[in-house]
Design a protein around this motif. Structure first.
Motif, PDB file in Angstrom:
ATOM      1  N   ALA A 197      -0.878  -4.072  11.861  1.00 45.02           N
ATOM      2  CA  ALA A 197      -1.023  -2.714  11.340  1.00 45.02           C
ATOM      3  C   ALA A 197      -2.142  -1.976  12.052  1.00 45.02           C
ATOM      4  CB  ALA A 197      -1.299  -2.742   9.841  1.00 45.02           C
ATOM      5  N   GLU A 198      -1.943  -0.685  12.214  1.00 47.61           N
ATOM      6  CA  GLU A 198      -2.982   0.212  12.717  1.00 47.61           C
ATOM      7  C   GLU A 198      -3.210   1.283  11.671  1.00 47.61           C
ATOM      8  OE1 GLU A 198      -1.945   1.866  16.447  1.00 47.61           O
ATOM      9  OE2 GLU A 198      -1.648  -0.065  17.440  1.00 47.61           O
ATOM     10  N   ILE A 199      -4.467   1.490  11.303  1.00 51.40           N
ATOM     11  CA  ILE A 199      -4.807   2.476  10.270  1.00 51.40           C
ATOM     12  C   ILE A 199      -5.846   3.418  10.847  1.00 51.40           C
ATOM     13  CG2 ILE A 199      -5.640   2.819   7.918  1.00 51.40           C
ATOM     14  CD1 ILE A 199      -4.942  -0.128   7.381  1.00 51.40           C
ATOM     15  N   GLY A 200      -5.603   4.718  10.759  1.00 52.24           N
ATOM     16  CA  GLY A 200      -6.550   5.680  11.300  1.00 52.24           C
ATOM     17  C   GLY A 200      -6.602   6.963  10.502  1.00 52.24           C
ATOM     18  N   ASP A 201      -7.824   7.508  10.359  1.00 48.23           N
ATOM     19  CA  ASP A 201      -8.025   8.818   9.754  1.00 48.23           C
ATOM     20  C   ASP A 201      -7.454   8.888   8.339  1.00 48.23           C
ATOM     21  OD1 ASP A 201      -9.034  11.396   9.757  1.00 48.23           O
ATOM     22  OD2 ASP A 201      -7.154  12.269  10.495  1.00 48.23           O
ATOM     23  N   CYS A 202      -7.640   7.819   7.570  1.00 50.20           N
ATOM     24  CA  CYS A 202      -7.129   7.776   6.196  1.00 50.20           C
ATOM     25  C   CYS A 202      -8.279   7.815   5.192  1.00 50.20           C
ATOM     26  CB  CYS A 202      -6.305   6.505   5.965  1.00 50.20           C
ATOM     27  SG  CYS A 202      -4.767   6.430   6.904  1.00 50.20           S
ATOM     28  N   GLU A 203      -7.970   8.223   3.971  1.00 49.20           N
ATOM     29  CA  GLU A 203      -8.921   8.198   2.866  1.00 49.20           C
ATOM     30  C   GLU A 203      -8.369   7.266   1.793  1.00 49.20           C
ATOM     31  OE1 GLU A 203      -9.577  12.117   1.412  1.00 49.20           O
ATOM     32  OE2 GLU A 203      -9.997  12.957   3.389  1.00 49.20           O
ATOM     33  N   LEU A 204      -9.166   6.262   1.398  1.00 51.57           N
ATOM     34  CA  LEU A 204      -8.717   5.302   0.392  1.00 51.57           C
ATOM     35  C   LEU A 204      -9.710   5.257  -0.768  1.00 51.57           C
ATOM     36  CD1 LEU A 204      -8.125   3.759   3.473  1.00 51.57           C
ATOM     37  CD2 LEU A 204      -6.641   2.556   1.877  1.00 51.57           C
ATOM     38  N   GLN A 205      -9.221   5.559  -1.951  1.00 55.11           N
ATOM     39  CA  GLN A 205     -10.051   5.567  -3.151  1.00 55.11           C
ATOM     40  C   GLN A 205      -9.519   4.505  -4.112  1.00 55.11           C
ATOM     41  OE1 GLN A 205      -9.415   8.436  -6.429  1.00 55.11           O
ATOM     42  NE2 GLN A 205     -11.426   9.220  -5.895  1.00 55.11           N
ATOM     43  N   ALA A 206     -10.217   3.405  -4.207  1.00 53.38           N
ATOM     44  CA  ALA A 206      -9.784   2.311  -5.076  1.00 53.38           C
ATOM     45  C   ALA A 206     -10.447   2.425  -6.450  1.00 53.38           C
ATOM     46  CB  ALA A 206     -10.132   0.980  -4.437  1.00 53.38           C
ATOM     47  N   LEU A 207      -9.662   2.274  -7.510  1.00 52.63           N
ATOM     48  CA  LEU A 207     -10.188   2.314  -8.862  1.00 52.63           C
ATOM     49  C   LEU A 207     -10.314   0.926  -9.472  1.00 52.63           C
ATOM     50  CD1 LEU A 207      -8.417   5.397 -10.455  1.00 52.63           C
ATOM     51  CD2 LEU A 207     -10.647   5.266  -9.375  1.00 52.63           C
ATOM     52  N   GLY A 208      -9.551  -0.030  -8.934  1.00 52.42           N
ATOM     53  CA  GLY A 208      -9.554  -1.372  -9.480  1.00 52.42           C
ATOM     54  C   GLY A 208     -10.536  -2.284  -8.756  1.00 52.42           C
ATOM     55  N   GLU A 209     -10.378  -3.578  -8.944  1.00 52.78           N
ATOM     56  CA  GLU A 209     -11.267  -4.562  -8.345  1.00 52.78           C
ATOM     57  C   GLU A 209     -10.734  -5.080  -7.007  1.00 52.78           C
ATOM     58  OE1 GLU A 209     -11.784  -7.604 -11.223  1.00 52.78           O
ATOM     59  OE2 GLU A 209     -12.915  -6.328 -12.624  1.00 52.78           O
ATOM     60  N   LEU A 210      -9.525  -4.721  -6.619  1.00 50.48           N
ATOM     61  CA  LEU A 210      -8.936  -5.215  -5.381  1.00 50.48           C
ATOM     62  C   LEU A 210      -9.410  -4.405  -4.184  1.00 50.48           C
ATOM     63  CD1 LEU A 210      -5.258  -5.770  -6.583  1.00 50.48           C
ATOM     64  CD2 LEU A 210      -7.075  -7.478  -6.372  1.00 50.48           C
ATOM     65  N   ALA A 211      -9.491  -5.064  -3.027  1.00 49.24           N
ATOM     66  CA  ALA A 211      -9.831  -4.359  -1.792  1.00 49.24           C
ATOM     67  C   ALA A 211      -8.740  -3.351  -1.453  1.00 49.24           C
ATOM     68  CB  ALA A 211      -9.993  -5.344  -0.646  1.00 49.24           C
ATOM     69  N   PRO A 212      -9.098  -2.120  -1.080  1.00 43.01           N
ATOM     70  CA  PRO A 212      -8.084  -1.137  -0.741  1.00 43.01           C
ATOM     71  C   PRO A 212      -7.290  -1.505   0.518  1.00 43.01           C
ATOM     72  CG  PRO A 212     -10.265  -0.278  -0.279  1.00 43.01           C
ATOM     73  CD  PRO A 212     -10.470  -1.550  -1.026  1.00 43.01           C
ATOM     74  N   VAL A 213      -7.901  -2.275   1.433  1.00 38.94           N
ATOM     75  CA  VAL A 213      -7.190  -2.775   2.610  1.00 38.94           C
ATOM     76  C   VAL A 213      -7.333  -4.293   2.610  1.00 38.94           C
ATOM     77  CG1 VAL A 213      -7.038  -2.784   5.119  1.00 38.94           C
ATOM     78  CG2 VAL A 213      -7.634  -0.678   3.906  1.00 38.94           C
ATOM     79  N   TYR A 214      -6.191  -4.988   2.715  1.00 40.89           N
ATOM     80  CA  TYR A 214      -6.202  -6.443   2.619  1.00 40.89           C
ATOM     81  C   TYR A 214      -5.368  -7.043   3.739  1.00 40.89           C
ATOM     82  CZ  TYR A 214      -5.370 -11.096   0.627  1.00 40.89           C
ATOM     83  OH  TYR A 214      -5.251 -12.446   0.415  1.00 40.89           O
TER      84      TYR A 214
END
Length: 214
Positions: A197-214
């Motif tokens: 996977a390639e991830i760029g220029d993203c916004e990640l807002q996690a509310l739980g206890e899990l990592a937003p990127v795994y």
């Protein structure tokens, strides 16, 4: 070589039958402002080199895949459509098919089993851009079996339980750019089992206890 154009039509599937089935090289269907209501069968089925263009259509609700596209050379172009209150796939691309999904809304996806709003498998390719997903308890985009997906400028919100964007298996590829993940209690992006996977220029807002990127 058959061609069909339909505008402002209401399709109510009969049990066990897809209301729109397009099979064969050179066959083309264009659906504009059409409405498909709930069924346990696929609403639009494409195969063996057929082409479909869907604009401003409405699908609600569906337990089976709303749109299925399969076989090499089969192409789907769906834009500005709405899929709501559904527990099956909105779009299922399999067996080396290709699809483009632009400016669509996916709302209220609830899943009690494995499912995904857009599922890509068996060497298929899908481009998803300018779409909004959520709220939902299903995968937003799921890629497996040597398939690939490009997800660009999409918004994912109020997603729970399953990873919003998920890729698995060797030779599967995922590209996520310019996307927004808000109010995510599951994972935002998950990659495993040899996928890339390639991830760029993203916004990640996690509310739980899990990592937003795994």
């Amino acid at each position: 070589g058959t061609r069909l154009a339909a505008r402002d039509c209401q399709f109510t599937p009969a049990p066990g039958r897809a209301p729109v089935s397009v099979v064969g090289t050179g066959c083309v269907v264009e659906l504009t402002e059409c409405r498909f209501s709930g069924a346990d069968v696929t609403a639009v089925r494409l195969g063996k080199g057929a082409v479909a263009r869907l604009r401003e259509c409405d699908f609600a609700p569906f337990m089976a895949p709303a749109i299925t596209v399969s076989n090499p050379g089969t192409t789907l172009d769906v834009s500005d459509c709405r899929f709501a209150g559904t527990s099956g796939h909105a779009v299922l691309a399999e067996d080396a098919a290709s699809a483009r999904v632009t400016g669509c809304r996916f709302e209220g996806y609830q899943s009690e089993r494995w499912t995904a709003v857009i599922a890509v498998s068996s060497g298929s390719t899908v481009d998803v851009s300018g779409c909004t997903f959520g709220p939902m308890t299903a995968h937003g985009v799921f890629v497996r079996g040597g398939s690939s997906a490009r997800v660009d400028n999409c918004g994912f919100t109020e997603s729970a339980e399953l990873a919003t964007v998920f890729a698995m298996d060797d030779h599967s590829a995922l590209q996520v750019t310019g996307c927004r993940f808000t109010a995510i209690t599951g994972r935002g992006v998950e990659v495993n089992d040899g996928a890339v996977a390639e991830i760029g220029d993203c916004e990640l807002q996690a509310l739980g206890e899990l990592a937003p990127v795994y």
